[in-house]
Design a protein around this motif. Structure first.
Motif, PDB file in Angstrom:
ATOM      1  N   GLY A   1       3.134  11.340  -3.131  1.00  0.00           N
ATOM      2  CA  GLY A   1       3.340  11.701  -1.725  1.00  0.00           C
ATOM      3  C   GLY A   1       4.691  12.400  -1.569  1.00  0.00           C
ATOM      4  O   GLY A   1       5.175  13.068  -2.491  1.00  0.00           O
TER       5      GLY A   1
ATOM      6  N   ILE B   1       8.974   5.908  -2.741  1.00  0.00           N
ATOM      7  CA  ILE B   1      10.258   5.218  -2.920  1.00  0.00           C
ATOM      8  C   ILE B   1      10.281   3.888  -2.165  1.00  0.00           C
ATOM      9  O   ILE B   1      10.809   2.892  -2.658  1.00  0.00           O
TER      10      ILE B   1
ATOM     11  N   THR C   1       3.226   3.708   3.551  1.00  0.00           N
ATOM     12  CA  THR C   1       2.419   4.927   3.490  1.00  0.00           C
ATOM     13  C   THR C   1       2.990   6.038   4.375  1.00  0.00           C
ATOM     14  O   THR C   1       2.379   7.103   4.506  1.00  0.00           O
ATOM     15  N   ASN C   2       4.103   5.802   4.991  1.00  0.00           N
ATOM     16  CA  ASN C   2       4.839   6.778   5.808  1.00  0.00           C
ATOM     17  C   ASN C   2       3.925   7.754   6.563  1.00  0.00           C
ATOM     18  O   ASN C   2       3.198   7.334   7.454  1.00  0.00           O
TER      19      ASN C   2
ATOM     20  N   VAL D   1       0.875  -1.184   0.000  1.00  0.00           N
ATOM     21  CA  VAL D   1       0.000   0.000   0.000  1.00  0.00           C
ATOM     22  C   VAL D   1       0.904   1.224   0.000  1.00  0.00           C
ATOM     23  O   VAL D   1       1.641   1.461   0.969  1.00  0.00           O
TER      24      VAL D   1
ATOM     25  N   GLY E   1      13.856  10.225   3.986  1.00  0.00           N
ATOM     26  CA  GLY E   1      13.464   8.973   3.325  1.00  0.00           C
ATOM     27  C   GLY E   1      14.133   8.699   1.996  1.00  0.00           C
ATOM     28  O   GLY E   1      14.210   7.548   1.575  1.00  0.00           O
ATOM     29  N   MET E   2      14.629   9.746   1.305  1.00  0.00           N
ATOM     30  CA  MET E   2      15.317   9.479   0.045  1.00  0.00           C
ATOM     31  C   MET E   2      16.681   8.853   0.320  1.00  0.00           C
ATOM     32  O   MET E   2      17.240   8.167  -0.537  1.00  0.00           O
ATOM     33  N   GLY E   3      17.211   9.108   1.511  1.00  0.00           N
ATOM     34  CA  GLY E   3      18.489   8.503   1.897  1.00  0.00           C
ATOM     35  C   GLY E   3      18.354   7.095   2.440  1.00  0.00           C
ATOM     36  O   GLY E   3      19.346   6.374   2.554  1.00  0.00           O
TER      37      GLY E   3
ATOM     38  N   LEU F   1      -0.780  -0.842  -4.553  1.00  0.00           N
ATOM     39  CA  LEU F   1      -2.007  -0.034  -4.614  1.00  0.00           C
ATOM     40  C   LEU F   1      -1.644   1.381  -4.190  1.00  0.00           C
ATOM     41  O   LEU F   1      -1.204   1.598  -3.056  1.00  0.00           O
TER      42      LEU F   1
ATOM     43  N   GLY G   1       2.786   3.976  -3.188  1.00  0.00           N
ATOM     44  CA  GLY G   1       3.766   3.881  -4.273  1.00  0.00           C
ATOM     45  C   GLY G   1       4.769   5.013  -4.262  1.00  0.00           C
ATOM     46  O   GLY G   1       4.964   5.706  -5.246  1.00  0.00           O
TER      47      GLY G   1
ATOM     48  N   GLY H   1       6.334  19.837   5.278  1.00  0.00           N
ATOM     49  CA  GLY H   1       7.554  20.518   4.830  1.00  0.00           C
ATOM     50  C   GLY H   1       7.249  21.316   3.570  1.00  0.00           C
ATOM     51  O   GLY H   1       6.366  20.945   2.793  1.00  0.00           O
TER      52      GLY H   1
ATOM     53  N   ASN I   1      10.006  16.211  -2.471  1.00  0.00           N
ATOM     54  CA  ASN I   1      11.139  16.529  -1.601  1.00  0.00           C
ATOM     55  C   ASN I   1      12.199  17.338  -2.352  1.00  0.00           C
ATOM     56  O   ASN I   1      11.985  17.791  -3.468  1.00  0.00           O
TER      57      ASN I   1
ATOM     58  N   TYR J   1      10.843   8.232   8.448  1.00  0.00           N
ATOM     59  CA  TYR J   1      12.204   8.623   8.037  1.00  0.00           C
ATOM     60  C   TYR J   1      12.622   9.999   8.556  1.00  0.00           C
ATOM     61  O   TYR J   1      13.758  10.409   8.379  1.00  0.00           O
TER      62      TYR J   1
ATOM     63  N   GLU K   1      -2.993   7.836  -5.401  1.00  0.00           N
ATOM     64  CA  GLU K   1      -2.968   8.829  -6.495  1.00  0.00           C
ATOM     65  C   GLU K   1      -2.101   8.285  -7.630  1.00  0.00           C
ATOM     66  O   GLU K   1      -2.458   7.310  -8.254  1.00  0.00           O
ATOM     67  N   LEU K   2      -0.942   8.928  -7.863  1.00  0.00           N
ATOM     68  CA  LEU K   2       0.022   8.437  -8.844  1.00  0.00           C
ATOM     69  C   LEU K   2       1.281   8.041  -8.087  1.00  0.00           C
ATOM     70  O   LEU K   2       1.516   8.531  -6.974  1.00  0.00           O
TER      71      LEU K   2
HETATM   72  C1  LIG Z   1       9.212  19.252   1.320  1.00  0.00           C
HETATM   73  C2  LIG Z   1       9.954  17.960   1.597  1.00  0.00           C
HETATM   74  C3  LIG Z   1      11.318  17.898   1.360  1.00  0.00           C
HETATM   75  C4  LIG Z   1      12.016  16.710   1.622  1.00  0.00           C
HETATM   76  N1  LIG Z   1      13.331  16.634   1.258  1.00  0.00           N
HETATM   77  C5  LIG Z   1      13.986  15.448   1.386  1.00  0.00           C
HETATM   78  C6  LIG Z   1      15.279  15.297   0.843  1.00  0.00           C
HETATM   79  O1  LIG Z   1      15.793  16.180   0.155  1.00  0.00           O
HETATM   80  N2  LIG Z   1      15.932  14.128   1.078  1.00  0.00           N
HETATM   81  C7  LIG Z   1      15.344  13.110   1.771  1.00  0.00           C
HETATM   82  O2  LIG Z   1      15.999  12.087   2.011  1.00  0.00           O
HETATM   83  N3  LIG Z   1      14.081  13.196   2.199  1.00  0.00           N
HETATM   84  C8  LIG Z   1      13.380  14.324   1.999  1.00  0.00           C
HETATM   85  N4  LIG Z   1      12.083  14.412   2.405  1.00  0.00           N
HETATM   86  C9  LIG Z   1      11.454  13.229   2.989  1.00  0.00           C
HETATM   87  C10 LIG Z   1      11.181  12.156   1.932  1.00  0.00           C
HETATM   88  O3  LIG Z   1      10.513  12.746   0.831  1.00  0.00           O
HETATM   89  C11 LIG Z   1      10.328  11.033   2.534  1.00  0.00           C
HETATM   90  O4  LIG Z   1      10.964  10.545   3.700  1.00  0.00           O
HETATM   91  C12 LIG Z   1      10.172   9.869   1.564  1.00  0.00           C
HETATM   92  O5  LIG Z   1       9.756  10.309   0.304  1.00  0.00           O
HETATM   93  C13 LIG Z   1       9.176   8.845   2.121  1.00  0.00           C
HETATM   94  O6  LIG Z   1       8.915   7.905   1.104  1.00  0.00           O
HETATM   95  P1  LIG Z   1       7.782   6.833   1.285  1.00  0.00           P
HETATM   96  O7  LIG Z   1       7.731   6.039   0.035  1.00  0.00           O
HETATM   97  O8  LIG Z   1       8.008   6.071   2.537  1.00  0.00           O
HETATM   98  O9  LIG Z   1       6.443   7.677   1.507  1.00  0.00           O
HETATM   99  P2  LIG Z   1       5.633   8.585   0.463  1.00  0.00           P
HETATM  100  O10 LIG Z   1       6.472   9.026  -0.665  1.00  0.00           O
HETATM  101  O11 LIG Z   1       4.926   9.626   1.230  1.00  0.00           O
HETATM  102  O12 LIG Z   1       4.607   7.560  -0.159  1.00  0.00           O
HETATM  103  C14 LIG Z   1       3.452   7.121   0.518  1.00  0.00           C
HETATM  104  C15 LIG Z   1       2.395   6.857  -0.540  1.00  0.00           C
HETATM  105  O13 LIG Z   1       1.256   6.239   0.068  1.00  0.00           O
HETATM  106  C16 LIG Z   1       0.108   6.668  -0.634  1.00  0.00           C
HETATM  107  N5  LIG Z   1      -1.065   6.414   0.205  1.00  0.00           N
HETATM  108  C17 LIG Z   1      -1.405   7.007   1.375  1.00  0.00           C
HETATM  109  N6  LIG Z   1      -2.565   6.494   1.837  1.00  0.00           N
HETATM  110  C18 LIG Z   1      -2.965   5.551   0.945  1.00  0.00           C
HETATM  111  C19 LIG Z   1      -4.076   4.674   0.862  1.00  0.00           C
HETATM  112  N7  LIG Z   1      -5.049   4.663   1.801  1.00  0.00           N
HETATM  113  N8  LIG Z   1      -4.174   3.831  -0.202  1.00  0.00           N
HETATM  114  C20 LIG Z   1      -3.205   3.812  -1.155  1.00  0.00           C
HETATM  115  N9  LIG Z   1      -2.120   4.633  -1.129  1.00  0.00           N
HETATM  116  C21 LIG Z   1      -2.005   5.486  -0.091  1.00  0.00           C
HETATM  117  C22 LIG Z   1       0.377   8.148  -0.888  1.00  0.00           C
HETATM  118  O14 LIG Z   1      -0.419   8.665  -1.930  1.00  0.00           O
HETATM  119  C23 LIG Z   1       1.869   8.133  -1.198  1.00  0.00           C
HETATM  120  O15 LIG Z   1       2.109   8.077  -2.595  1.00  0.00           O
HETATM  121  C24 LIG Z   1      11.353  15.576   2.156  1.00  0.00           C
HETATM  122  C25 LIG Z   1       9.961  15.638   2.361  1.00  0.00           C
HETATM  123  C26 LIG Z   1       9.269  16.817   2.087  1.00  0.00           C
HETATM  124  C27 LIG Z   1       7.788  16.842   2.296  1.00  0.00           C
END
Ligand SMILES: Cc1cc2nc3c(=O)[nH]c(=O)nc-3n(C[C@H](O)[C@H](O)[C@H](O)COP(=O)(O)OP(=O)(O)OC[C@H]3O[C@@H](n4cnc5c(N)ncnc54)[C@H](O)[C@@H]3O)c2cc1C
Length: 410
Positions: A69, A42, A241-242, A38, A377-379, A61, A40, A261, A74, A373, A64-65
């Motif tokens: 998120g 990183i 879903t972080n 659940v 989270g990108m790291g 699943l 999509g 952020g 970032n 994270y 959105e796209l």
């Molecule tokens: C402004 C900003 C700047 C940042 N800069 C950095 C940076 O430079 N370097 C770095 O390391 N980190 C950075 N971060 C943090 C980093 O972006 C996140 O830690 C990382 O992208 C988390 O990835 P993820 O895949 O775990 O979560 P996300 O990318 O948030 O993905 C979660 C996904 O779950 C989906 N979702 C949620 N609920 C549901 C549901 N009910 N059903 C289906 N899908 C669902 C969402 O649509 C989303 O696509 C930044 C964050 C922000 C906001």
């Protein structure tokens, strides 16, 4: 389960997502698989890729796209380490654990560089290194101490005095800096789309515009995940879903906190301002120049009351955006003639101790989560996806104790 607020018009404000289009269908059938992922971003796309490589049938699943998120909102900084400077992390959690966390992220960047090179993902990967810049003498001392500890622990870093950083800003505010040569910058949304493509090519099924609305526990330890027009049953679920995790399971209410952020991108500047990605004032301000000359600046969430409000609003707070613009104009005079072409906000998922988490939810042993994270989270995400695949499909892993979700259970 609450729906998170967002949408297309709002995505167009995000530099990395302004031209994002749907690549995968909406789920409109009943499917079965081994693992349901659940989310999509990183974490989810990486987990799907590594799980497919290990032979599991996987479905993603995404509400959105892919990357809509935080992964597409970032700064695109690929940094070694956690939210703390190394010396502070050592003081808080000890030398060995800090060394292992930094090693995990350092190897993550190496793994990503190799993966991007092999798969030719077009994400403007720039192995430019990073600069952590201090804005007070106290932070400079902390960075100097961090550099000494990191060098002793085998990391490639260099500390430079304020005089050596004078060319970075017009107002010369930086008091010292720690350079990490192996860090990098990238186009984060294209990176995640590329990982998704690799997972899909390896056989993962991906569904976009498919919000998960309910998780139902069946007999024989299987779970059915429901969406508006279809459902998937499987043996294991990964919540990637972080920040949004508490909207799916209350367990995360006090474990992954949504923190908003902000970032913006200017019009292009012909002059090269900096080589590295720059992370200043303990990461509260960060900036880089993009390949097309534009400047990306993010942070300042602490500069106005409620700027980082812990709720699910992904719209930028104009007061924070104004602070970001003021910071640019004050410290980098060449940005004064620029327009602000994009401005957006996104939700980071903060853990209570700043360290990410991975594990199954107590009492729900086939529902796993990876996240928390704390802005980095990108790291971590690509290797956390791989670690999730290893832990969920094979059982324990040597790195698991670093991220144990149980540490957060009272
Ligand atoms: C402004 C900003 C700047 C940042 N800069 C950095 C940076 O430079 N370097 C770095 O390391 N980190 C950075 N971060 C943090 C980093 O972006 C996140 O830690 C990382 O992208 C988390 O990835 P993820 O895949 O775990 O979560 P996300 O990318 O948030 O993905 C979660 C996904 O779950 C989906 N979702 C949620 N609920 C549901 C549901 N009910 N059903 C289906 N899908 C669902 C969402 O649509 C989303 O696509 C930044 C964050 C922000 C906001």
């Amino acid at each position: 389960m609450t729906k998170k607020p967002s949408g297309k018009s709002e995505r167009q404000r995000v530099y990395w997502l302004h031209d994002a289009v749907q690549q995968y269908p909406q789920l409109e059938e009943k499917l079965t698989c081994d693992v349901i992922i659940v989310g999509g971003g990183i974490t989810g796309t990486s987990a799907a890729y590594w799980m497919r490589k290990a032979g599991a049938n996987v479905v993603i699943l995404e509400e959105e796209l892919l990357a809509s998120g935080a992964s597409g909102r970032n700064g695109g900084f690929l940094l070694t380490g956690t939210v703390e400077h190394y010396a502070r992390a050592v003081a808080l959690i000890g030398r060995e654990k800090s060394r292992r966390l930094w090693d995990f992220t350092n190897k993550n960047i190496q793994l990503m560089k190799a993966f991007i090179g092999d798969t030719k993902i077009d994400c403007n990967l720039d192995p430019c290194g990073s600069l952590h810049a201090a804005i007070t003498p106290e932070e400079a001392r902390e960075l100097q101490e961090s550099a000494a500890l990191m060098l002793a622990d085998g990391f490639k870093v260099e500390y430079r005095e304020a005089a050596d950083l004078a060319e970075i800003s017009d107002s010369k505010i930086y008091q010292g800096g720690l350079f990490t040569t192996e860090d990098a910058g990238c186009h984060p949304a294209r990176l995640v789309a590329g990982i998704g493509e690799q997972a899909h090519a390896a056989g993962a099924k991906i569904f976009e515009n498919t919000p998960v609305t309910e998780l139902v526990y069946n007999d024989f330890d299987s779970v059915t995940v429901k969406t508006p027009k279809g459902q998937v049953s499987g043996f294991l679920v990964l919540l990637s879903t972080n920040a949004y995790s508490q909207l799916i399971d209350d367990f995360f209410q006090d474990k992954i906190l949504p923190v908003r952020g902000h970032a913006l991108v200017t019009s292009p500047i012909p002059k090269k301002l900096w080589n590295e990605v720059i992370y200043a004032n303990f990461g509260y301000e960060y900036f880089r120049q993009l390949p097309d000359g534009r400047v990306l600046m993010g942070g300042m969430r602490e500069s106005v009351p409620g700027g980082d409000a812990q709720h699910f609003n992904e719209l930028p707070d104009e007061r924070v955006t104004t602070k970001l613009i003021d910071y640019l104009h004050e410290n980098f005079h060449t940005t004064r003639g620029c327009s602000i072409d994009y401005e957006w906000a996104g939700l980071m998922g903060f853990s209570r101790d700043g360290i990410p988490m991975l594990g199954s939810i107590p009492g729900k042993h086939n529902i796993f989560a990876a996240g928390g994270y704390t802005g980095h989270g990108m790291g971590f995400g690509f290797s956390m996806g791989r670690l999730a695949a290893q832990v969920m499909l094979d059982g324990e892993n040597a790195d698991m104790d670093l991220f144990s979700l149980r540490r957060l259970v009272k």
